[in-house]
Design a protein around this motif. Structure first.
Motif, mmCIF file in Angstrom:
data_model
loop_
_atom_site.group_PDB
_atom_site.id
_atom_site.type_symbol
_atom_site.label_atom_id
_atom_site.label_comp_id
_atom_site.label_asym_id
_atom_site.label_seq_id
_atom_site.Cartn_x
_atom_site.Cartn_y
_atom_site.Cartn_z
ATOM 1 N N ASP A 86 19.468 -10.560 21.502
ATOM 2 C CA ASP A 86 19.077 -9.361 22.101
ATOM 3 C C ASP A 86 18.115 -9.720 23.231
ATOM 4 O O ASP A 86 17.743 -10.856 23.476
ATOM 5 N N ALA B 155 18.178 -6.347 17.546
ATOM 6 C CA ALA B 155 17.059 -6.156 17.514
ATOM 7 C C ALA B 155 16.647 -4.696 17.079
ATOM 8 O O ALA B 155 15.324 -4.162 16.711
ATOM 9 N N SER B 156 17.732 -3.746 17.065
ATOM 10 C CA SER B 156 17.458 -2.379 16.654
ATOM 11 C C SER B 156 18.775 -1.709 16.383
ATOM 12 O O SER B 156 19.719 -2.066 16.306
ATOM 13 N N SER C 124 17.133 -15.285 22.630
ATOM 14 C CA SER C 124 17.389 -14.000 23.871
ATOM 15 C C SER C 124 18.578 -14.248 24.613
ATOM 16 O O SER C 124 18.580 -15.330 25.257
ATOM 17 N N GLU D 240 10.309 -9.153 21.893
ATOM 18 C CA GLU D 240 9.099 -8.979 21.014
ATOM 19 C C GLU D 240 9.648 -8.429 19.495
ATOM 20 O O GLU D 240 9.365 -8.905 18.591
ATOM 21 N N ARG D 241 10.800 -7.622 19.632
ATOM 22 C CA ARG D 241 11.220 -6.736 18.537
ATOM 23 C C ARG D 241 11.995 -7.766 17.741
ATOM 24 O O ARG D 241 12.243 -7.697 16.437
ATOM 25 N N ASN E 235 15.372 -7.783 23.737
ATOM 26 C CA ASN E 235 14.192 -7.399 23.524
ATOM 27 C C ASN E 235 13.464 -8.308 22.681
ATOM 28 O O ASN E 235 13.604 -8.622 21.332
#
Length: 259
Positions: A37, A15-16, A56, A41-42, A39
């Motif tokens: 991940d 996610a990042s 998730s 939302e991201r 996170n």
């Protein structure tokens, strides 16, 4: 391994940062990508943008990891690529002096264990589950799958306060060749990247003066690494069928000082 729409991949920590850049690079080649991940939302936003799937997943939980792979395979089929980018850590010395009492206190074992679990044990768990699935596939161009793990320059140049993180990342380096040998008969390759100082969200959140100083400490090029450069290395490790059991430093020739 060819990279196209017939191939699916799982990217942990997708996610990042390095994971997101990797997910984007694989998707740009047509690969079907599932992002693991916490996170949501991201992760959901990135997966939607890439036409992929978000799961998730808490990589420190065997049950969560198993459920994540089940969900990813339901969406895209059995993955042939696993890239483990999930990880992190906090700074703590093996002993500390209490400023108020002067007492000398050892690092709590659970603090050490937590960092090792997040970085090393999670990478092992994901690799084991993914490899078991990959082994069921028919080979394509002589191989069934590719696993890329993420260590750190700290594995070799651990700094003051990095005893847990450095131990965990050194463990990833140390298990690379044995896992590659374990999986050779299954036609699955395993490699590890050791990034130096990269422009990931935690680093970008640091004070500008600190980021500038760190960038200047890199011999050449004297800057922070771009997540896209990490992703580019992942793509090469997937494509180049003769790279196996290898650990590659990706750090601009930096060798980290004690602090």
């Amino acid at each position: 391994m060819r990279l196209d729409g017939s191939i699916s991949a799982v990217v942990t920590g997708g996610a990042s940062g390095l994971g997101e850049a990797t997910a984007r690079a694989l998707a740009a080649q047509g690969v079907k990508v599932a992002i693991f991940d916490l996170n949501a939302e991201r992760g959901e936003a990135v997966a939607k943008e890439l036409g992929g799937a978000f799961c998730s997943v808490d990589v420190t939980s065997a049950e969560s990891v198993a459920a994540g792979f089940t969900a990813a395979r339901a969406a895209h089929g059995q993955e042939r690529i696993l890239v483990s980018c999930a990880g992190g850590g906090t700074s703590a010395k093996i002993i500390r002096r209490n400023r108020e009492t002067g007492a000398i206190e050892p690092m709590a074992l659970d603090r050490f264990t937590k960092i090792v679990h997040l970085n090393l044990m999670s990478a092992f768990q994901c690799a084991a589950v993914s490899a078991a699935g990959m082994a069921s596939l028919d080979p394509i161009d002589g191989e069934r799958g590719v696993i890329v793990n993420t260590a750190s320059a700290a594995a070799k140049d651990g700094q003051i306060g990095q005893v847990a993180y450095a131990a965990a990342k050194a463990g990833i380096v140390g298990m690379t060749l044995p896992i590659a040998r374990d999986l050779a008969s299954e036609f699955i390759r395993v490699n590890t990247i050791m990034p130096g100082i990269f422009a990931t969200p935690p680093m970008l959140a640091a004070p500008e003066e600190m980021r500038k100083s760190l960038a200047e400490s890199v011999p050449f090029p004297s800057r922070l690494g771009a997540p896209e450069e990490y992703a580019s290395m992942v793509l090469e490790l997937c494509r180049n069928g003769y790279v196996n059991g290898e650990v590659i430093r990706l750090d601009g020739a930096i060798r980290m000082p004690p602090r």
